[in-house]
Design a protein around this motif. Structure first.
Motif, PDB file in Angstrom:
ATOM      1  N   SER A 309     -76.535 -14.486 -34.497  1.00 27.57           N
ATOM      2  CA  SER A 309     -75.815 -14.877 -35.594  1.00 27.57           C
ATOM      3  C   SER A 309     -74.597 -15.644 -35.173  1.00 27.57           C
ATOM      4  N   VAL A 310     -74.389 -16.858 -35.613  1.00 26.75           N
ATOM      5  CA  VAL A 310     -73.236 -17.696 -34.679  1.00 26.75           C
ATOM      6  C   VAL A 310     -72.490 -18.181 -35.846  1.00 26.75           C
ATOM      7  N   ALA A 311     -71.401 -17.857 -35.643  1.00 25.83           N
ATOM      8  CA  ALA A 311     -70.284 -18.551 -36.509  1.00 25.83           C
ATOM      9  C   ALA A 311     -69.625 -19.780 -35.744  1.00 25.83           C
ATOM     10  N   GLN A 312     -69.092 -20.473 -36.423  1.00 22.77           N
ATOM     11  CA  GLN A 312     -68.708 -21.790 -35.777  1.00 22.77           C
ATOM     12  C   GLN A 312     -67.143 -22.020 -35.858  1.00 22.77           C
ATOM     13  N   GLY A 313     -66.658 -22.095 -34.631  1.00 21.84           N
ATOM     14  CA  GLY A 313     -65.193 -22.480 -34.458  1.00 21.84           C
ATOM     15  C   GLY A 313     -64.546 -21.148 -34.467  1.00 21.84           C
ATOM     16  N   ILE A 314     -63.267 -21.058 -33.579  1.00 19.67           N
ATOM     17  CA  ILE A 314     -62.286 -19.937 -33.386  1.00 19.67           C
ATOM     18  C   ILE A 314     -61.989 -19.263 -34.664  1.00 19.67           C
ATOM     19  N   ALA A 315     -61.580 -20.200 -35.632  1.00 23.38           N
ATOM     20  CA  ALA A 315     -61.055 -19.666 -36.948  1.00 23.38           C
ATOM     21  C   ALA A 315     -61.723 -18.771 -37.525  1.00 23.38           C
ATOM     22  N   SER A 316     -63.009 -18.901 -37.436  1.00 17.55           N
ATOM     23  CA  SER A 316     -64.157 -17.999 -37.967  1.00 17.55           C
ATOM     24  C   SER A 316     -64.295 -16.578 -37.559  1.00 17.55           C
TER      25      SER A 316
END
Lengths: 338, 338
Positions: A309-316
């Motif tokens: 499961s891949v979230a995109q970007g450090i803010a996420s």
């Protein structure tokens, strides 16, 4: 000057963790000292153990300090090196934390490890060929001690650890039974990962129902149990354990929000002469080479399947982490940082 | 014809066991067949495990059948023999049951064992040099694995098993701490048995108080725990266990009356990476020779102290047994039958 975006822990949860506990902070990438290496993190690993670190309580590890970068495992690429062992372009795994760039002291043992991405994707070093994989290997092989023909059960079966436990058990000639939440996850566990059965705990809200469902899935009883969850699931398994069964206690995510969840039927531990052992894999570094050899070989051969499961970007990262604690992820939870 | 007085189980307890569950029955002593031995029982051993056998529930052993002689360990003297290995006057230990005379099939392995009473009193073969002693030995030596300088805690410390656990731990250079009910038992545990400390659980009715008392008695934490009791005491110990502690689960007498008593803080098992193992000593016959050698030697040398609570006559067995379940005995509970 390059900007490094980081997630800090700024407050401790009262009960459930929330997005307020985290804060996005920007800071300049520091200049390297001798022996240091600058890594551009490509993936951050999100893991249940991090919830424990957010508390200021007695545990096996120090609490995560407030107003500092959250700890976490990362894989990435060396962009600058003042250490003879590393050069720009090297792929590395380390504890880079929730941030885009990490400075590692390469002279400190265990801080950084170069990895080969010829046959194994970089992100797998955070999953099946990394800490979760070795966790599965240690708990299964060393604590559950599965023998061919036995039945092994694992909770959170579609997760980064559980999926490996079941596949390793199958490779050892066992009946592998998963416990997971929802029809999609259960289908994945049996159809894609090759488990013999999977019990959907969301269909069984009370102990009696869950106990019966497990009995149906494990007609010969349960010999080895790999516990990631705790709570009612643990009781339901206990009531199905065979004599001399072994339980590896890896996680009790259901109790991470503070409220202790009792074991309702501890006398089963005596009646069935069970052995139960808690462990954390970082205290068993001696098994890592053997475990990584088997896991890496299986991944390279396509014999160990996994999902991310891949979230995109450090803010996420905070939201992805809170979702992980609620079981919203499907497979190994990562944050892609490039 | 000699009359044999026996105690039968005639009904199963609903909740607490009571005298109504038992009945005194008179029957003639049977004529011996070839290979059989008639034993006059001198002492009957009363043990907590018998309570479990009274239930018709899944457990490690078959339930005690109704309307038959209650099972139980005995020591006695051979009065008639039709087996070449035994003669009248031999002192023997066996599972003679709650009765005055027992017929044993001496060809069946493990039914009868001749014992030497030159340096060891006959009744000790039901206690420190018998099943309770070996139980203590197995749980301490094989499961708690005490090392010199560590702290070992045992509940029901003044009892037949607990008293041996603490003395064996002391002999191995450990700090031995007991848990017992009442000032008399605690004084006995420290002053006569030589434990370093004893916590009176009757002075500490709630978990917090008991936890603190144990902390005071175990300033270095607890490394090994031998559990005879369960319930609140187990939780209080768990909260004081050191990392990598070992727990031998021998009995959970506090839950024997049917109501399960939860473990309130199971997450400690993970946080402190504890190992907990349930056992029953009759499944580990391989250790008996080694254990009995140490225990017999210590008793013969006066280095292993014990105390007996002796009820007189077979008719007194039910009441003595019910008292044992409530902790009214002081030391090994026996019934003298001669």
């Amino acid at each position: 000057m390059t900007t490094n975006r980081q997630i800090h822990l700024v407050s401790r949860p009262q009960g459930e963790a929330s997005a307020d506990n985290f804060k996005l902070v920007e800071s300049p990438v520091p200049t390297l000292a001798d022996g240091q290496v600058l890594v551009r993190n490509h993936y951050l690993s999100l893991d249940p153990y991090m919830r424990g670190r957010m508390n200021d309580a007695k545990s096996y590890a120090q609490p995560q300090p407030l107003n500092q970068v959250m700890i976490g495992g990362t894989v990435g690429e060396v962009v600058e090196s003042r250490h003879a062992g590393y050069k720009a372009g090297d792929k590395v795994v380390g504890m880079g934390g929730w941030q885009e760039y990490a400075v590692a002291d390469a002279n400190q043992p265990g801080m950084l490890r170069k990895v080969d991405t010829t046959h194994i994707p970089l992100s797998a070093y955070l999953g099946s060929v990394g800490m979760p994989g070795v966790t599965a290997w240690y708990g299964l092989v060393k604590l559950c001690e599965p023998k061919a023909g036995e039945t092994v059960v694992v909770s959170a079966a579609s997760g980064a650890v559980g999926s490996v436990v079941g596949q390793l058990a199958k490779a050892r000639g066992c009946r592998a039974v998963g416990i997971a939440g929802g029809a999609d996850k259960c289908r994945y566990v049996t159809e894609e990962l090759g488990f013999d059965a999977c019990v959907d705990y969301k269909l069984h809200g009370d102990l009696k129902s869950l106990k019966t469902a497990l009995k149906d899935a494990c007609p010969q009883g349960i010999d080895g149990y790999f516990e990631n969850v705790g709570g009612t699931i643990l009781d339901a398994v206990l009531l199905n354990m065979n004599a001399f069964g072994r339980i590896a206690l890896c996680g009790m995510i259901s109790g991470y929000n503070g409220q202790p969840i009792p074991i309702q039927y501890p006398q089963v531990l005596l009646q069935s002469r069970l052995r139960l052992e808690g462990f954390i894999v970082s205290e068993h570094m001696e098994v890592w080479p053997e475990a990584l050899k088997e896991l890496g070989g299986m991944v390279a051969m396509g014999k160990l399947k996994f999902r991310e499961s891949v979230a995109q970007g450090i803010a996420s990262a905070p939201e992805a982490f809170l979702g992980l604690l609620k079981g919203k992820n499907f497979g190994k939870q990562l944050v892609k940082l490039v």
